[in-house]
Design an enzyme around this catalytic site. Structure first.
Site, PDB file in Angstrom:
ATOM      1  N   GLU A   1       1.650  -1.022  -4.994  1.00  0.00           N
ATOM      2  CA  GLU A   1       0.858   0.385  -5.522  1.00  0.00           C
ATOM      3  C   GLU A   1       1.756   1.469  -5.730  1.00  0.00           C
ATOM      4  OE1 GLU A   1      -3.143   2.797  -3.860  1.00  0.00           O
ATOM      5  OE2 GLU A   1      -1.389   2.486  -2.312  1.00  0.00           O
TER       6      GLU A   1
ATOM      7  N   ASP B   1       0.556  -1.415  -0.064  1.00  0.00           N
ATOM      8  CA  ASP B   1      -0.162   0.203  -0.212  1.00  0.00           C
ATOM      9  C   ASP B   1       0.953   1.303   0.116  1.00  0.00           C
ATOM     10  OD1 ASP B   1      -2.783   0.991   0.598  1.00  0.00           O
ATOM     11  OD2 ASP B   1      -1.562   2.137   2.104  1.00  0.00           O
TER      12      ASP B   1
HETATM   13  C1  NOJ Z   1      -4.035   3.035  -0.800  1.00  0.00           C
HETATM   14  C2  NOJ Z   1      -5.312   2.191  -0.532  1.00  0.00           C
HETATM   15  O1  NOJ Z   1      -5.761   1.455  -1.434  1.00  0.00           O
HETATM   16  C3  NOJ Z   1      -6.329   3.090  -0.002  1.00  0.00           C
HETATM   17  O2  NOJ Z   1      -7.869   2.515   0.126  1.00  0.00           O
HETATM   18  C4  NOJ Z   1      -6.252   3.772   1.357  1.00  0.00           C
HETATM   19  O3  NOJ Z   1      -7.143   4.936   1.627  1.00  0.00           O
HETATM   20  C5  NOJ Z   1      -4.705   4.596   1.096  1.00  0.00           C
HETATM   21  N1  NOJ Z   1      -3.793   3.740   0.493  1.00  0.00           N
HETATM   22  C6  NOJ Z   1      -3.965   4.707   2.632  1.00  0.00           C
HETATM   23  O4  NOJ Z   1      -3.806   3.698   3.112  1.00  0.00           O
END
Ligand code: NOJ
Ligand code: CA
Length: 555
Positions: free
Chosen positions: A257, A200
């Site tokens: 990500e 993430d």
């Molecule tokens: C990306 C995640 O996919 C999202 O859902 C989240 O709000 C943010 N990162 C913070 O962790």
């Protein structure tokens, strides 16, 4: 590119709160996932990524973790997780967890201890600074709106940094003790039987020091975090250390990500021995974004969609292996996003599925995508749960949009569109729960649900099964998994077509419009491998594609 175990797989994302509720409390859970493993297996899924299921106060739906070593009681217990890992293993399936380590929850023990003693060991786990009257250390805007600085509880003279919600304090990666704690946790899960992680928000772990202002880009007087991230260098040291200490030795799968990486950084990120096994291609999801907010976004067209995909594919080439999506829990439903308004149909949904699934890379399916779940149309802001949607609603209104316009804008882009419960059948609450669902269902569940599609050979669900079977067909596998992607007739309007060239030559063709269109063929078709219509109007040198017709042919 080195061959890896995950390349030939098919992945599926579960957002646990909305997947399947086994005990009637209105919230999906791990026993619910176990019950549906056979469904996923029958679909052809190998790898399952589960969004965070750790203890959390749910300020950001679990992306605010208060204990990295446990399971949130609403989702079950550690024993349930062990059972899930064992049941997955029995079925040759792999479980990925979500690694959320840019920040933790303000209810995590580390943060609580930092509040007790900001000058002690745990104070240095976060970014805590002394307050100066009327002045913030920098003008960065948090992703969910407002400044990234918040007063440290119990210390009116101090503040801490959070690039997401104020209940998500950023962890200080510059501190080696923090990194050790993170690696220890990753290895603990890998040793328990998890096959890897989705990682993430990882691009945020490296900040630019000293804290400084960037150009103001909205009326709130703040500046997008992106402006700072562009100038923050040195993330590679953290990421290669993490890879070497955790994923590498475990031969684990990791998918980042990652946003805004530069071309020259691609080999470091996903090349052989790179920081991650793969990273998501977000080129289509971010297309048209505006620094002003959602209200100012450009709507994506089929030609834009095609260009984004081709650009990513050509950029990555054989350097590494992308993970391809049309939606996830942070996005609207893919079919509502990429198919032009008014054109949603079974044919257009199948076309979109074909276009992204046949790209080079690892296809991820987000829960409900396989049955064509669609956006919800909000009637009022009170129906919205998600913090970022609520923020964007206010941004739109402050920019002068009226109520109706602001609602229509957030209905188009809200992540709550993807978070409504999975539609399993046409009984009460779509069979998702016997209680009160935590988020309202999309009322179209009577028409769109798993049960009605399972035994229908013409359904979208059956079509996804065909796509997966084709990817796994021993005759075509090498070409589909590793073959080069070469755009074909790239300039032809509303046509998305590309070759996949490996030991076979395949041509993927999609008529991204209602009107039929003629496409010249480079050579005669030997075999039609997939078609979203019963027939194909084809001669040796051309084909006439019907309304949103998509085909995969062998040349
Ligand atoms: C990306 C995640 O996919 C999202 O859902 C989240 O709000 C943010 N990162 C913070 O962790
Ligand atoms: Ca439950």
């Amino acid at each position: 590119m080195e061959i890896k175990w995950w390349h030939e797989k098919v992945a599926y994302q579960i957002y646990p709160k909305s997947f399947y509720d086994s005990n009637g409390d209105g919230i999906g859970d791990i026993p619910g996932i176990i019950e549906k493993l056979d469904y996923l297996k029958a679909l052809g899924v190998d790898i399952v990524w589960i969004s965070p299921c750790y203890p959390s106060p749910f300020a950001d739906q679990g992306y605010d973790i208060s204990d990295y070593y446990n399971i949130n009681p609403v989702f079950g217990t550690l024993e349930d997780m062990d059972r899930l890992l064992a049941e997955a293993k029995k079925r040759d399936m792999y479980i990925l967890l979500d690694l959320v380590v840019n920040h933790c929850s303000d209810e995590h023990e580390w943060f609580q201890k930092a509040c007790e003693d900001p000058d002690g060991k745990y104070g240095n786990f976060f970014y805590i600074t002394d307050k100066k009257e009327g002045e913030l250390p920098c003008n960065w805007r948090s992703y969910f709106g407002g400044p990234v600085w918040e007063t440290l509880p119990g210390h009116p003279d101090k503040q801490y940094l959070h690039v997401f919600h104020r209940k998500q304090p950023d962890l200080n990666w510059e501190n080696p003790e923090v990194r050790e704690e993170i690696y220890k946790n990753i290895n603990w899960w890998l040793d328990r039987g998890v096959s890897g992680f989705r990682i993430d928000a990882i691009i945020n772990i490296k900040k630019k020091f000293p804290f400084a202002d960037y150009p103001v880009d909205r009326p709130d007087g703040l500046s997008s975090i992106q402006n700072m991230l562009k100038e923050a260098t040195g993330i590679g040291e953290f990421l290669s250390e993490m890879q070497a200490r955790t994923f590498g030795p475990h031969n684990a799968f990791s998918v980042g990500e990652v946003f805004d990486e530069k071309d020259e950084e691609l080999p470091d990120f996903i090349g052989d021995g790179g920081y991650f096994s793969s990273m998501f291609d977000f080129s289509t999801t971010i297309f048209g974004g505006s620094p002003n907010g959602w209200y100012d976004r450009k709507i994506i067209t089929p030609d834009d969609y095609k260009e984004c995909c081709f650009h990513s594919q050509q950029r990555v080439g054989d350097i590494g292996y992308l993970s391809n999506i049309i939606e996830n829990h942070d996005e609207p439903r893919g079919v509502s996003h990429y198919i032009p308004d008014g054109d949603l149909s079974l044919h257009s949904k199948k076309l979109l599925a074909t276009m992204y699934f046949m790209l080079r890379g690892l296809p991820f399916i987000y829960q409900g995508q396989e049955i064509g779940m669609e956006n919800l149309h909000f009637q009022s802001i009170d129906q919205v749960d998600d913090i970022s949607t609520i923020d964007e609603y206010h941004v739109a209104k402050n920019a002068g949009l009226n109520e109706k316009e602001a609602l229509s804008c957030i209905s188009r882009y809200s992540r709550d569109n993807a978070r409504t419960p999975v539609q399993w059948n046409d009984s009460a609450n779509a069979g998702f729960t016997s209680g009160n669902p935590w988020l309202p269902l999309n009322p179209n569940y009577k028409e769109i649900n798993v049960a009605s599609q399972e035994n229908d050979p013409d359904s979208l669900l059956s079509f996804y099964k065909e796509l997966i079977a084709l990817r796994k067909n021993p005759e075509y596998k090498e070409t589909i998994v590793y073959g080069e992607l070469i755009p074909y007739l790239e300039e032809q309007h509303n046509l998305m077509s590309y070759y996949r060239k490996g030991d076979k030559t395949l041509l993927v063709l999609g008529n991204f419009q209602k009107e039929p269109q003629t496409v010249k063929l480079p050579s005669a078709c030997r075999k039609v491998l997939l078609n979203n219509y019963p027939e194909l109007n084809i001669s040796d040198d051309s084909v006439i594609l019907d309304n949103y017709q998509a085909v995969v042919i062998e040349l």
